[in-house]
Structure formats: structure tokens, C-alpha cells
Design a protein around this motif. Sequence first.
Motif, mmCIF file in Angstrom:
data_model
loop_
_atom_site.group_PDB
_atom_site.id
_atom_site.type_symbol
_atom_site.label_atom_id
_atom_site.label_comp_id
_atom_site.label_asym_id
_atom_site.label_seq_id
_atom_site.Cartn_x
_atom_site.Cartn_y
_atom_site.Cartn_z
ATOM 1 N N LEU A 131 27.069 10.768 -19.910
ATOM 2 C CA LEU A 131 26.778 10.712 -21.344
ATOM 3 C C LEU A 131 26.397 12.082 -21.898
ATOM 4 N N ARG A 167 25.189 8.066 -14.731
ATOM 5 C CA ARG A 167 25.542 7.685 -16.093
ATOM 6 C C ARG A 167 24.943 8.670 -17.098
ATOM 7 N N ASP A 224 23.306 4.847 -25.949
ATOM 8 C CA ASP A 224 23.474 4.631 -24.506
ATOM 9 C C ASP A 224 22.473 5.458 -23.708
ATOM 10 N N GLU A 242 19.213 3.731 -23.783
ATOM 11 C CA GLU A 242 19.218 2.571 -22.889
ATOM 12 C C GLU A 242 19.082 3.000 -21.435
ATOM 13 N N VAL A 243 19.769 4.082 -21.056
ATOM 14 C CA VAL A 243 19.669 4.592 -19.688
ATOM 15 C C VAL A 243 18.232 5.004 -19.379
ATOM 16 N N LYS A 295 26.851 6.302 -30.705
ATOM 17 C CA LYS A 295 26.952 5.375 -29.570
ATOM 18 C C LYS A 295 26.424 6.026 -28.302
ATOM 19 N N VAL A 296 26.760 7.293 -28.074
ATOM 20 C CA VAL A 296 26.267 8.004 -26.888
ATOM 21 C C VAL A 296 24.748 8.113 -26.936
ATOM 22 N N ARG A 338 16.657 1.104 -31.567
ATOM 23 C CA ARG A 338 16.716 2.053 -30.461
ATOM 24 C C ARG A 338 15.316 2.342 -29.920
#
Length: 414
Positions: free
Chosen positions: A155, A151, A318, A321-322, A314-315, A41
Amino acid sequence: MNQSACLRSSFVHEAYVVRADDKLKIKIFQYPELSGEYKVRANGTISIAPIGDIPVNGLSTKEIAGQIAERFVRSGISDKPGASVEVLETRPVYVLGDVQKPGEYQFRPGMTVLQVVSLAGGWLRFSDPGLMRLDRDSINITGDMRNLVRRYYELTARRARLNSELVMRSDIQFPPELLARSQSDGGVRQLIDEERSLLNIHVDSLKTQIDSLEQNRALYEREIEAIKRQIEANKVQVASVEKELKEVRDLVKRGLTTISRLANLERMQAQLEMNEQGFQTLILRSRQNITQADQRIFDLKSERNASLTAEVQKVRMDLDEVSVKFDTNRSLLVEAKVTVPTLIGNSDGPVETRSLTVVRIQDGKSETIDAPESMELLPGDVLRVQRSIIPGGGLGIAGPLEQTNMMMPAKVKQ
């Protein structure tokens, strides 16, 4: 094995240190179900369910395997863990500035600055189609950034709902910036309403299942109490029969009553004893049902907590990544917006000079290196290509890039 895979295996050896966005293949020999691919991450960690987050940034694959084994031992899960770690995919290299196709490109061992410029379509050419492409890229990147912001809101709202579900709350504590945004943005307001509806549905569903099992448990407890009362009544009958049996046996010895009367009482005594055994069996069965109900309640809560914890992780990934994609797109947007007016205003007899610099992260610090075309790049390097236009008078006009005003609504919290 294809050529690129061979190159990767020859480059990614034990001396390679892992960084954010690298993809690892981890084998845990005693627990093959935990083996698989793990992406590092943005905060430099990976997460393996039983042992939690493991910091791997700056470590070799051998050191990461040692960290995993040590965690299993410290957690008391295994005293002889075995693990192997392999780098499947390294970070890409990034190209910004005056090239035809700025962006990210897959790293290949031994690739040089000039090769990366070639992958990016070569030096930016002063032509109307090129300028139109930059303008079009600016529009596309702006649209992508808006989607990333949307997004981010999705999230963030989902994470708030999952955290409430974990503690079985009936309301959600949304971040203040999300609530503020919902006052002026109908889409965000709808997101909040949807997450509240989902929370009510999920929490009510779990509570209904647990309430049903607890009601069954209460019924079994009441059944046990009723059986205990029957046992007490049966004991009274047993005491009465035993007393009468004693008297009849004395009468039989003296010849004052018949043997058949004695036999009837003995049969009655045996039947009462069998009744008590049956009552005890019923109690054991009811207690077994109570244990099963308690175990089912525990399983429901454990399964739900495990599922929610996985969703939260997972959130979080994400959101990381965003954040990375937004920062990359923002840099690309700066380049696109500044390059167009610079080129349009200075196309009369220009003299071109190029500046090549590499931004590299070393020991957590950013280092800027003047890069010759033959310099070899490393995973995660950012190549900045800057072209200066010097008119006939010899005055340089290329200035520093300005920043855009589009920002993420808030820093992504881990």
C-alpha cells in the motif's frame, strides 16, 4: 427484519456517538448518487467526494447530518441540502487474555462481561490441548502479522506511485524506510520495480492521448490559417471584379458593350461572395473541432485526477485498516506467548483467581475499569481477562505481560 437488526435499531439512536470503525448509512436527498454506506476511518473521519473529509468522531447521527448539510452550503454546491445518517454497524468488542478464543466479537446491545466471556469459549482451561491451541494461535498470528507488514509495504508503494501520477511525474518518491527495506528484501524491491513500471505505462498512455489531441488541434489551427489566406485571395478577386463591373456598367449605358458581358461579371461576383461564405463556414468548423479537442483534453485530465484521487483515498483507508489489525494481532500475540509458559510452569495444585478489566475510550482518553461479570459493555470496549495461579504456598506468580519485538515498519501516515 431479523432479531439482531431490531436490537441494533433500538440501541443506535440519536444519543449514540459515532466512533472509528462504525459503519454509517448516509442518504443525501438532492444527490442520491452520493448516498451509501460509509465506514468511519481510524482517524475519526468519513470522506464524501464533493465536500472532502468530515470529522465525525464523538458526534451523534443528527450532528453528522448537520455537518454534511453545512459542508454542502459552505461549498456552494447546494443551498438547501438534506441528509440523514443511520448507524448500520457499531464497533465490535474485544476480548484479550485467559479465554478459550480471544479476539473481536460483534457488539449486541445489553451484552454483559460474562456473556462476552461465554462467546469467547469461556475461561481458559489448563489442559494440554488448550496449551497446544495457544501455541498454534501464536504461530498463526505471527503469520498474519507478517502478511500485514507485507500489505503495508504494498500500500505504501502504491500510494507513492499514485501521488506521482497525480502530478504527472516520471519518477516516484518512495518513503525512505521502503527504499531501505528494498536493499535487503527482494520482495519489496520487486514491488518498487512494479510500481515504477505501472507509473511509466499510465503516464505514457495519458501523454500519448493528450499529444494526439494537441496534434489534431495544431492541424486545425494551420487549416484556419490556410483558409484565411484563401479569403484574402478571394477578396482581391472580388475587388477586381467590382472594379471591372463598374466600368462595364458604364459601357452598357453608353451602348459600347453587350448585356451578356455584364451578366457574366455579376455571376462571377455572386460566386466569389458564396466562396467567402464557404470559407467562413470552414473556419467555424475548424474552431469547433479545436474546442472539442480542448474539451477532450480537459476531460481526460479530470477523469484521471478523479480516478486517482479515489484510489488514494482507498489506499489511505486500507492503511488505516492494516494498522488497526496489526495492533490487535500484536496484543493477541503477547497474550498467547506469555500465557503458555505461565501455565506450563504452574499446574501443580493451583488456586485460581480472575481479574476482569474493561479498557474504554472516553473523550479521546483511555480509561481502565474493574468490571463485575454483570457489567454491560459498549461498542469498542476491550475486555481483559487475566487469571492468576496461586500455588499451595499462597504466593502469586502471575506477572505483567511483556511486549513482543515485532513492530510495524513505520507509523502509517495519513
